[in-house]
Design an enzyme around this catalytic site. Structure first.
Site, PDB file in Angstrom:
ATOM      1  N   LEU A   1       0.807  -1.224   0.000  1.00 38.71           N
ATOM      2  CA  LEU A   1       0.000   0.000   0.000  1.00 38.71           C
ATOM      3  C   LEU A   1       0.840   1.274   0.000  1.00 38.71           C
ATOM      4  O   LEU A   1       0.294   2.358  -0.134  1.00 38.71           O
ATOM      5  CB  LEU A   1      -0.942   0.021   1.214  1.00 38.71           C
ATOM      6  CG  LEU A   1      -2.132  -0.937   1.160  1.00 38.71           C
ATOM      7  CD1 LEU A   1      -2.926  -0.864   2.461  1.00 38.71           C
ATOM      8  CD2 LEU A   1      -3.039  -0.634  -0.024  1.00 38.71           C
TER       9      LEU A   1
ATOM     10  N   ASN B   1       7.872  -3.230   2.993  1.00 39.86           N
ATOM     11  CA  ASN B   1       9.053  -2.718   2.268  1.00 39.86           C
ATOM     12  C   ASN B   1       8.945  -1.231   1.936  1.00 39.86           C
ATOM     13  O   ASN B   1       9.083  -0.812   0.794  1.00 39.86           O
ATOM     14  CB  ASN B   1       9.346  -3.554   1.006  1.00 39.86           C
ATOM     15  CG  ASN B   1       8.217  -3.539  -0.013  1.00 39.86           C
ATOM     16  OD1 ASN B   1       7.059  -3.308   0.333  1.00 39.86           O
ATOM     17  ND2 ASN B   1       8.549  -3.776  -1.271  1.00 39.86           N
TER      18      ASN B   1
ATOM     19  N   LYS C   1       8.303 -10.873   7.217  1.00 40.70           N
ATOM     20  CA  LYS C   1       8.583 -11.078   5.800  1.00 40.70           C
ATOM     21  C   LYS C   1      10.075 -11.234   5.548  1.00 40.70           C
ATOM     22  O   LYS C   1      10.872 -10.383   5.948  1.00 40.70           O
ATOM     23  CB  LYS C   1       8.058  -9.860   5.028  1.00 40.70           C
ATOM     24  CG  LYS C   1       8.409  -9.843   3.566  1.00 40.70           C
ATOM     25  CD  LYS C   1       7.551 -10.782   2.742  1.00 40.70           C
ATOM     26  CE  LYS C   1       8.021 -10.858   1.302  1.00 40.70           C
ATOM     27  NZ  LYS C   1       6.978 -10.707   0.318  1.00 40.70           N
TER      28      LYS C   1
ATOM     29  N   ASP D   1      -0.379  -9.120  -4.430  1.00 41.63           N
ATOM     30  CA  ASP D   1       0.909  -8.458  -4.656  1.00 41.63           C
ATOM     31  C   ASP D   1       0.727  -7.166  -5.455  1.00 41.63           C
ATOM     32  O   ASP D   1       1.624  -6.773  -6.213  1.00 41.63           O
ATOM     33  CB  ASP D   1       1.921  -9.389  -5.350  1.00 41.63           C
ATOM     34  CG  ASP D   1       3.359  -8.903  -5.162  1.00 41.63           C
ATOM     35  OD1 ASP D   1       3.588  -8.043  -4.300  1.00 41.63           O
ATOM     36  OD2 ASP D   1       4.251  -9.380  -5.890  1.00 41.63           O
TER      37      ASP D   1
ATOM     38  N   HIS E   1       3.548   1.602  -8.707  1.00 38.66           N
ATOM     39  CA  HIS E   1       4.663   2.521  -9.004  1.00 38.66           C
ATOM     40  C   HIS E   1       4.083   3.522  -9.995  1.00 38.66           C
ATOM     41  O   HIS E   1       3.369   3.118 -10.925  1.00 38.66           O
ATOM     42  CB  HIS E   1       5.829   1.786  -9.670  1.00 38.66           C
ATOM     43  CG  HIS E   1       6.518   0.798  -8.776  1.00 38.66           C
ATOM     44  ND1 HIS E   1       7.509   1.162  -7.892  1.00 38.66           N
ATOM     45  CD2 HIS E   1       6.360  -0.531  -8.637  1.00 38.66           C
ATOM     46  CE1 HIS E   1       7.942   0.076  -7.244  1.00 38.66           C
ATOM     47  NE2 HIS E   1       7.250  -0.963  -7.671  1.00 38.66           N
TER      48      HIS E   1
ATOM     49  N   ALA F   1       9.798  -2.825 -10.677  1.00 41.85           N
ATOM     50  CA  ALA F   1       9.025  -4.071 -10.698  1.00 41.85           C
ATOM     51  C   ALA F   1       7.756  -3.894  -9.892  1.00 41.85           C
ATOM     52  O   ALA F   1       7.808  -3.410  -8.758  1.00 41.85           O
ATOM     53  CB  ALA F   1       9.858  -5.200 -10.108  1.00 41.85           C
TER      54      ALA F   1
HETATM   55  O1  DOR Z   1       7.011  -6.829  -8.454  1.00 36.73           O
HETATM   56  C1  DOR Z   1       7.187  -6.639  -7.258  1.00 36.73           C
HETATM   57  N1  DOR Z   1       6.969  -5.443  -6.687  1.00 36.73           N
HETATM   58  N2  DOR Z   1       7.645  -7.647  -6.509  1.00 36.73           N
HETATM   59  C2  DOR Z   1       8.011  -7.475  -5.240  1.00 36.73           C
HETATM   60  O2  DOR Z   1       8.457  -8.412  -4.638  1.00 36.73           O
HETATM   61  C3  DOR Z   1       7.945  -6.134  -4.613  1.00 36.73           C
HETATM   62  C4  DOR Z   1       6.985  -5.277  -5.279  1.00 36.73           C
HETATM   63  C5  DOR Z   1       7.100  -3.821  -4.907  1.00 36.73           C
HETATM   64  O3  DOR Z   1       7.197  -3.513  -3.715  1.00 36.73           O
HETATM   65  O4  DOR Z   1       7.081  -2.974  -5.803  1.00 36.73           O
HETATM   66 ZN    ZN Z   2       5.050  -8.228  -2.896  1.00 36.12          ZN
END
Ligand code: DOR
Ligand code: ZN
Length: 344
Positions: free
Chosen positions: A17, A42, A98, A246, A250, A262
């Site tokens: 989030l 993260n 995690k 997941d 971004h 990613a």
């Molecule tokens: O594609 C991903 N994006 N994989 C991950 O493990 C982390 C995530 C992200 O936090 O953007």
């Molecule tokens: Zn993730």
């Protein structure tokens, strides 16, 4: 043909989030579908203390509005204090911790450099019944990126399961036949989450007519045979597989870049996207288990009260949605999905 289904309110067992303006923009999409979500830690800096997790939980509650419960996780580092884990778990703040192998993905540089460094933490989690969520990829640059998940099973997950036989583990966002088989063959203390993108896309999607940054996530999408194996696991009815989007927003400019981030932002139509797969696989009767029952049973949490209804009806997915002064490109942008969440 089933044209309408009502299921127990579902949960998302793996969600990013973010914070600040991005959190404000994305949280409502998840809250309109899910009652609870496992929140990934993260952030920058990562969520490693009970104090930081409690404060973040309040910010999420404020952004998501009533009726949505964030289930917090602790970001494991080489120096994580087992007492802090136990304190946060006992206080009802942390549901899980995690494991990010250092360097495996977005904001994982503070992650674990060698799983042996967190043995005291895993020992404690095993004792107190705290779930370990795992990003299952090795970071060894010698290993081909498409093999990193399979090698992780052998090099990291197998030894961890042997050394901590009572530890409950969720192998997150599985992408391969290897992982689907591994999880199915293991005992009940190992489960896996599955994302919508790994059910819909194979690696051709990354290069369809040109480079496609919005299909890029980690673990990266794999060959068709792996996608089919992951689909089979999702619709199998096995309690070891459950929903974890997941969703990882971004901003568009961070995705469409010389070094694109990613992550796939699938929150706006996550449930409709999953249901399309269950429909295609003629397994609509197994959707409720995957979306609303297997997860809470694995985590030892009550099933949600209340229901939610989806009906067969075309829905156009927006090309972009506003966020934090810019835009996000959602999963399925510009496509038509065949199911619609009713009344949300
Ligand atoms: O594609 C991903 N994006 N994989 C991950 O493990 C982390 C995530 C992200 O936090 O953007
Ligand atoms: Zn993730």
């Amino acid at each position: 043909m089933t044209d309408r289904i009502t299921i127990r309110r579902p949960d998302d067992w793996h969600l990013h989030l973010r914070d600040g303006a991005m959190l404000e923009a994305v949280a409502p999409y998840s809250a309109r579908q899910f009652a609870r979500a496992i929140i990934m830690p993260n952030l920058v800096p990562p969520v490693t203390t009970v104090t930081a997790a409690s404060a973040y939980r309040e910010r999420i509650r404020a952004a998501a509005g009533p009726g949505f419960e964030p289930l917090m996780t602790c970001y494991l580092t080489d120096s994580i204090d087992p007492d802090e884990l136990e304190r946060g778990h006992a206080a009802g703040v942390w549901v899980a911790a995690k494991l990010y192998p250092a360097g495996a993905t977005t904001n994982s540089h503070s992650g674990v450099t060698d799983v042996r460094n967190i043995a005291p933490a895993l020992e404690r989690m095993q004792r107190i019944g705290m779930v370990l969520c795992v990003h299952g990829e090795v970071t060894d640059p010698e290993i081909d990126i498409f093999d990193r998940e399979a090698v992780f099973l052998e090099r990291v997950l197998t030894p961890v399961m042997r050394d901590f036989p009572g530890l409950k583990i969720v192998l997150e966002h599985i992408t391969t036949a290897d992982s689907a088989d591994f999880v199915a063959a293991a005992g009940p203390r190992l489960a896996a989450t599955i994302t919508p993108q790994h059910l819909h896309l194979n690696r051709n999607a990354l290069f369809a007519g040109g480079l496609r940054p919005h299909a890029y996530c980690l673990p990266v999408v794999k060959r068709e045979r792996h996608r089919l194996a992951v689909r089979a696991a999702a619709v199998s009815g096995s309690p070891k597989f459950f929903l974890g989007t997941d969703s990882a927003p971004h901003l568009r400019e961070a995705k469409e870049s010389g070094c694109g981030c990613a992550g796939i932002f699938n929150a706006p139509h996550a449930l409709e996207s999953y249901l399309a797969v269950f429909d295609e696989e003629d397994a609509i009767d197994r959707f409720e288990g995957f979306a609303a029952e297997h997860g809470p049973r694995f985590y030892g949490l009550p099933l949600n009260e209340g229901t939610l209804t989806l009906e067969r009806s075309a829905i156009e997915v927006s090309a972009s949605v506003p966020a934090a002064g810019s835009t996000l490109t959602p999963f399925h942008a510009g496509e038509t999905l065949g199911w619609r969440l009713v009344g949300a």
